[in-house]
Design an enzyme around this catalytic site. Sequence first.
Site, PDB file in Angstrom:
ATOM      1  N   TYR A  20      -1.811 -38.166 -13.785  1.00 34.46           N
ATOM      2  CA  TYR A  20      -1.726 -38.411 -15.276  1.00 34.46           C
ATOM      3  C   TYR A  20      -0.991 -37.246 -16.104  1.00 34.46           C
ATOM      4  O   TYR A  20      -0.223 -37.298 -16.834  1.00 34.46           O
ATOM      5  CB  TYR A  20      -3.054 -38.723 -16.103  1.00 34.46           C
ATOM      6  CG  TYR A  20      -2.945 -39.210 -17.511  1.00 34.46           C
ATOM      7  CD1 TYR A  20      -2.414 -40.757 -17.434  1.00 34.46           C
ATOM      8  CD2 TYR A  20      -3.012 -38.241 -18.462  1.00 34.46           C
ATOM      9  CE1 TYR A  20      -2.325 -41.013 -18.906  1.00 34.46           C
ATOM     10  CE2 TYR A  20      -2.851 -39.110 -19.857  1.00 34.46           C
ATOM     11  CZ  TYR A  20      -2.311 -40.379 -20.031  1.00 34.46           C
ATOM     12  OH  TYR A  20      -2.262 -40.607 -21.250  1.00 34.46           O
ATOM     13  N   GLU A  21      -1.670 -36.086 -15.897  1.00 29.78           N
ATOM     14  CA  GLU A  21      -0.884 -34.709 -16.493  1.00 29.78           C
ATOM     15  C   GLU A  21       0.406 -34.554 -16.019  1.00 29.78           C
ATOM     16  O   GLU A  21       1.113 -34.088 -16.785  1.00 29.78           O
ATOM     17  CB  GLU A  21      -1.754 -33.521 -15.857  1.00 29.78           C
ATOM     18  CG  GLU A  21      -3.373 -33.433 -16.163  1.00 29.78           C
ATOM     19  CD  GLU A  21      -4.266 -34.554 -15.602  1.00 29.78           C
ATOM     20  OE1 GLU A  21      -3.774 -35.222 -14.743  1.00 29.78           O
ATOM     21  OE2 GLU A  21      -5.396 -34.465 -15.812  1.00 29.78           O
ATOM     22  N   HIS A  26      -1.427  -6.833  -8.114  1.00 31.89           N
ATOM     23  CA  HIS A  26       0.062  -6.574  -8.492  1.00 31.89           C
ATOM     24  C   HIS A  26       0.668  -7.516  -9.535  1.00 31.89           C
ATOM     25  O   HIS A  26      -0.260  -8.604  -9.474  1.00 31.89           O
ATOM     26  CB  HIS A  26       1.135  -6.420  -7.182  1.00 31.89           C
ATOM     27  CG  HIS A  26       1.137  -7.792  -6.465  1.00 31.89           C
ATOM     28  ND1 HIS A  26       0.218  -8.226  -5.753  1.00 31.89           N
ATOM     29  CD2 HIS A  26       2.224  -8.765  -6.446  1.00 31.89           C
ATOM     30  CE1 HIS A  26       0.566  -9.340  -5.346  1.00 31.89           C
ATOM     31  NE2 HIS A  26       1.799  -9.725  -5.655  1.00 31.89           N
ATOM     32  N   HIS A  85       4.744 -12.931 -23.428  1.00 31.16           N
ATOM     33  CA  HIS A  85       5.948 -13.687 -24.054  1.00 31.16           C
ATOM     34  C   HIS A  85       6.151 -12.815 -25.210  1.00 31.16           C
ATOM     35  O   HIS A  85       5.296 -12.502 -26.042  1.00 31.16           O
ATOM     36  CB  HIS A  85       5.800 -14.928 -24.410  1.00 31.16           C
ATOM     37  CG  HIS A  85       5.774 -16.005 -23.225  1.00 31.16           C
ATOM     38  ND1 HIS A  85       5.156 -17.322 -23.431  1.00 31.16           N
ATOM     39  CD2 HIS A  85       6.149 -15.876 -22.165  1.00 31.16           C
ATOM     40  CE1 HIS A  85       5.381 -18.002 -22.274  1.00 31.16           C
ATOM     41  NE2 HIS A  85       5.964 -17.088 -21.480  1.00 31.16           N
ATOM     42  N   HIS A 105      -3.475  -7.230  -2.758  1.00 32.06           N
ATOM     43  CA  HIS A 105      -3.412  -5.782  -3.341  1.00 32.06           C
ATOM     44  C   HIS A 105      -2.688  -6.057  -4.811  1.00 32.06           C
ATOM     45  O   HIS A 105      -2.073  -7.076  -5.173  1.00 32.06           O
ATOM     46  CB  HIS A 105      -2.060  -5.076  -2.660  1.00 32.06           C
ATOM     47  CG  HIS A 105      -1.989  -3.592  -3.313  1.00 32.06           C
ATOM     48  ND1 HIS A 105      -2.497  -2.762  -2.492  1.00 32.06           N
ATOM     49  CD2 HIS A 105      -1.618  -3.027  -4.375  1.00 32.06           C
ATOM     50  CE1 HIS A 105      -2.423  -1.410  -3.100  1.00 32.06           C
ATOM     51  NE2 HIS A 105      -1.825  -1.720  -4.185  1.00 32.06           N
ATOM     52  N   ASN A 108       0.282 -13.567 -10.559  1.00 35.58           N
ATOM     53  CA  ASN A 108      -0.439 -14.720  -9.965  1.00 35.58           C
ATOM     54  C   ASN A 108      -1.492 -14.095  -9.146  1.00 35.58           C
ATOM     55  O   ASN A 108      -1.624 -13.206  -8.327  1.00 35.58           O
ATOM     56  CB  ASN A 108       0.407 -15.222  -9.044  1.00 35.58           C
ATOM     57  CG  ASN A 108       1.718 -15.950  -9.514  1.00 35.58           C
ATOM     58  OD1 ASN A 108       1.346 -16.551 -10.747  1.00 35.58           O
ATOM     59  ND2 ASN A 108       2.818 -16.145  -8.776  1.00 35.58           N
ATOM     60  N   PHE A 116      -7.502 -30.196 -11.455  1.00 34.82           N
ATOM     61  CA  PHE A 116      -6.357 -30.775 -10.825  1.00 34.82           C
ATOM     62  C   PHE A 116      -5.474 -31.369 -11.821  1.00 34.82           C
ATOM     63  O   PHE A 116      -5.826 -31.882 -12.546  1.00 34.82           O
ATOM     64  CB  PHE A 116      -6.517 -31.604  -9.870  1.00 34.82           C
ATOM     65  CG  PHE A 116      -7.105 -31.179  -8.522  1.00 34.82           C
ATOM     66  CD1 PHE A 116      -6.072 -30.941  -7.641  1.00 34.82           C
ATOM     67  CD2 PHE A 116      -8.236 -31.124  -8.156  1.00 34.82           C
ATOM     68  CE1 PHE A 116      -6.617 -30.249  -6.341  1.00 34.82           C
ATOM     69  CE2 PHE A 116      -8.878 -30.420  -7.075  1.00 34.82           C
ATOM     70  CZ  PHE A 116      -7.916 -30.054  -6.200  1.00 34.82           C
ATOM     71  N   CYS A 160       0.862  -1.281   0.015  1.00 34.85           N
ATOM     72  CA  CYS A 160       0.057   0.013  -0.114  1.00 34.85           C
ATOM     73  C   CYS A 160       0.959   1.180   0.096  1.00 34.85           C
ATOM     74  O   CYS A 160       1.786   1.396   0.505  1.00 34.85           O
ATOM     75  CB  CYS A 160      -0.994   0.162   1.147  1.00 34.85           C
ATOM     76  SG  CYS A 160      -2.356  -1.105   1.084  1.00 34.85           S
TER      77      CYS A 160
HETATM   78  O1  LIG Z   1       4.452 -14.480  -5.310  1.00 37.48           O
HETATM   79  P1  LIG Z   1       5.496 -14.808  -4.268  1.00 37.48           P
HETATM   80  O2  LIG Z   1       4.911 -15.042  -2.950  1.00 37.48           O
HETATM   81  O3  LIG Z   1       6.944 -14.345  -4.340  1.00 37.48           O
HETATM   82  O4  LIG Z   1       5.609 -16.312  -4.906  1.00 37.48           O
HETATM   83  C1  LIG Z   1       4.799 -16.837  -5.680  1.00 37.48           C
HETATM   84  O5  LIG Z   1       5.155 -16.960  -7.106  1.00 37.48           O
HETATM   85  C2  LIG Z   1       6.309 -17.415  -7.515  1.00 37.48           C
HETATM   86  C3  LIG Z   1       6.641 -17.118  -8.854  1.00 37.48           C
HETATM   87  O6  LIG Z   1       5.595 -17.791  -9.761  1.00 37.48           O
HETATM   88  C4  LIG Z   1       6.594 -18.887  -7.117  1.00 37.48           C
HETATM   89  O7  LIG Z   1       7.811 -19.306  -7.190  1.00 37.48           O
HETATM   90  C5  LIG Z   1       6.301 -19.011  -5.596  1.00 37.48           C
HETATM   91  O8  LIG Z   1       5.980 -20.594  -5.192  1.00 37.48           O
HETATM   92  C6  LIG Z   1       4.751 -18.477  -5.393  1.00 37.48           C
HETATM   93  O9  LIG Z   1       4.466 -18.541  -4.057  1.00 37.48           O
HETATM   94  O1  LIG Z   2      -8.953 -39.526  -9.518  1.00 41.57           O
HETATM   95  P1  LIG Z   2      -9.864 -38.553 -10.754  1.00 41.57           P
HETATM   96  O2  LIG Z   2     -11.096 -37.978  -9.961  1.00 41.57           O
HETATM   97  O3  LIG Z   2     -10.464 -39.323 -11.905  1.00 41.57           O
HETATM   98  O4  LIG Z   2      -9.359 -37.531 -11.461  1.00 41.57           O
HETATM   99  C1  LIG Z   2      -7.796 -37.051 -10.630  1.00 41.57           C
HETATM  100  O5  LIG Z   2      -6.813 -37.255 -11.612  1.00 41.57           O
HETATM  101  C2  LIG Z   2      -6.782 -37.395 -13.003  1.00 41.57           C
HETATM  102  C3  LIG Z   2      -5.589 -37.915 -13.665  1.00 41.57           C
HETATM  103  O6  LIG Z   2      -4.479 -37.385 -13.244  1.00 41.57           O
HETATM  104  C4  LIG Z   2      -7.180 -35.830 -13.332  1.00 41.57           C
HETATM  105  O7  LIG Z   2      -7.289 -35.620 -14.767  1.00 41.57           O
HETATM  106  C5  LIG Z   2      -8.022 -34.929 -12.799  1.00 41.57           C
HETATM  107  O8  LIG Z   2      -8.389 -33.607 -13.012  1.00 41.57           O
HETATM  108  C6  LIG Z   2      -8.092 -35.407 -11.269  1.00 41.57           C
HETATM  109  O9  LIG Z   2      -9.138 -34.720 -10.297  1.00 41.57           O
END
Ligand SMILES: O=P(O)(O)O[C@H]1O[C@H](CO)[C@@H](O)[C@H](O)[C@H]1O
Ligand SMILES: O=P(O)(O)O[C@H]1O[C@H](CO)[C@@H](O)[C@H](O)[C@H]1O
Lengths: 350, 350
Positions: free
Chosen positions: B318-319, B165, B280, B163, B152, B314, B54
């Site tokens: 798998y992802e 940012h 980017h 705030h 973020n 999530f 602030c």
């Molecule tokens: O905004 P912060 O508290 O510095 O940090 C946040 O953003 C960063 C950059 O993406 C990440 O590395 C941290 O894990 C996240 O908590």
């Molecule tokens: O275990 P679920 O409920 O099928 O699903 C979970 O695992 C999957 C595979 O990693 C992801 O695609 C979903 O986003 C997650 O919620």
Amino acid sequence: MEFDPREHQHTRYNPLKDEWILVSPHRMKRPWKGQVEKPSEKKVQAKDLNNPLCPGAVRGNGEVNPDYKHTFTFKNDFPALLEDVPDPGPSQHPLFRSEAACGVCEVMCFHPRSDVTLPLMTLYEINEVIRKWSERTLELGKKYRWVQIFENKGEIMGCSNPHPHCQIWASSFLPNEARIEDRSQKDYYRKHGVPMLIDYVNQELEMQERSVVHNDHWIAVVPYWAVWPYETMLLPRRHVKRLYDLNDTERASLADIMKRLLTKYDNLFEVSFPYSMGWHGAPTGDMEHIENSHWQLHAHYLPPLLRSATVKKFMVGYEMLAQAQRDLTSEQAAAKLRELPEVHFMEYNS
Amino acid sequence: MEFDPREHQHTRYNPLKDEWILVSPHRMKRPWKGQVEKPSEKKVQAKDLNNPLCPGAVRGNGEVNPDYKHTFTFKNDFPALLEDVPDPGPSQHPLFRSEAACGVCEVMCFHPRSDVTLPLMTLYEINEVIRKWSERTLELGKKYRWVQIFENKGEIMGCSNPHPHCQIWASSFLPNEARIEDRSQKDYYRKHGVPMLIDYVNQELEMQERSVVHNDHWIAVVPYWAVWPYETMLLPRRHVKRLYDLNDTERASLADIMKRLLTKYDNLFEVSFPYSMGWHGAPTGDMEHIENSHWQLHAHYLPPLLRSATVKKFMVGYEMLAQAQRDLTSEQAAAKLRELPEVHFMEYNS
Ligand SMILES: O=P(O)(O)O[C@H]1O[C@H](CO)[C@@H](O)[C@H](O)[C@H]1O
Ligand SMILES: O=P(O)(O)O[C@H]1O[C@H](CO)[C@@H](O)[C@H](O)[C@H]1O
């Protein structure tokens, strides 16, 4: 000033994924005012007939689960991959490419009780899980190129059911991670004449500083290029391509090291440690018999917790848009895990 | 059966990242019993002198913030990148490679009030943010190869301060994502003689089905290869390499499209929509004057919410271990966003 990897920021190369990570150990002292996770308050019952993973429970599709004693495997009622779907056909433009995908999604329960997890199971019971993993890989691998076994553990990792279980998604295509690891291991093998991860295992056994636990057949290390704070890689010491190439002794030995590693994980913050884990091995299906000597079987454990049971590492802005970043070094994480007892805190505290 | 992309699973190719994603639209009906996010209950005050972002507040290092009227930029008190650190020197083994990294981390406040966000700001105020983005990129880009601007937003995205940012991390190295986008755009340019993302913008303007909003100079689309449910990409329609190459009209036009896009985002679940976003553009520093015609400036918006203000997608097992997966198609997500009003629900509801 002389370079000290425990103090000075640097980048490290991940040869398996062909990418870099930024290590900033000086940032460890940063205060945390962000989101804290709510530890799950629900006390899990050993058996709940409303839980579709329990023995005797009725699943979404009306089927009744058998009264299973060890593992139980069935097809996911909401699979991301179906066995039979029409083909999208050839793509019309290089920026709008799609391809056919088919596969199968299975769920595997590890144990009849909902209130246990792998580290709380007996070696015999863990061995049953490993046997089943090998069996399903062999079976699904007859038809599919890639059989991905993975476990999402904990609500924080999107796990929607507390009953101990994993998933198996087999696909007609080689997923990204498989494709990248295949390429990197192949390049290394061509250049050095040895599988990359065999070289790596030998180096880590010798150096010791990133090893968390090892036995006669396996080693668990925090990889030099770890991204998650307490990430580990679990590898056989012998050259093994796939889960079903393990012999009886190696499976028993795997049960031993899994129990020890996962007990340490739980002891770190005295909580059932959340993670996503999965196995990678040589491709299967119509790729089973092509040259795969560059492949070494391994599991990745990717746990999100950073400082406590409720403070996780956020992989967000910079990590998503530029490059993974960590504070704690791999060596520091390994030392911390190594020192932890191999008796589970729940037995210890009772 | 004929292939229908709204019903049948398939994979799609992301030409910018050279990776694939699994699309499973049939899985949309899956019930959700997993973790729900707790919507933040804290009511944010317009001004709180305990909040280090602030105007007039005292920061961790003892400095007092000026009484700023628009944006305010300062060096992060806990930076992941420092300007001057010793070099790790040459690596001894191909599996244990590290490199020198230096850089600078800045924080940029968007507005003196803590209780506003970009979509609630005036066009003039948003324009001030954009001007500052260009200015910082130009300034830091004199020394560093890559200037990563990212925001973020929301606790769920690890944002530890309400705030409004963003952050700017400038580095001596090209981060992974930059390196990959550089390579892919270069390959495309070599093959087709046109920047990839200019071809892409023209295609999307023509097809319309993934466009969320556009004006004379910009377009926001849910990319064909989107990973996050409501992911978008924001691009100039003209070939522009970097933020500081935008002219006054284009900056004003960017403020317009940002306000419209972010208002739609907030209206989707009637919540201040969390995301990580970032810009980017072509590399800078000692890479500024090498051939960069293949680069097209763009922003990625990566929002985690899936079904409601409290249920996110999530990206786990798998992802992380195989390949990104989504249920809703890009076209369905775009249609949903397109239909939403461009008046913010908070003005609407009051
Ligand atoms: O905004 P912060 O508290 O510095 O940090 C946040 O953003 C960063 C950059 O993406 C990440 O590395 C941290 O894990 C996240 O908590
Ligand atoms: O275990 P679920 O409920 O099928 O699903 C979970 O695992 C999957 C595979 O990693 C992801 O695609 C979903 O986003 C997650 O919620």
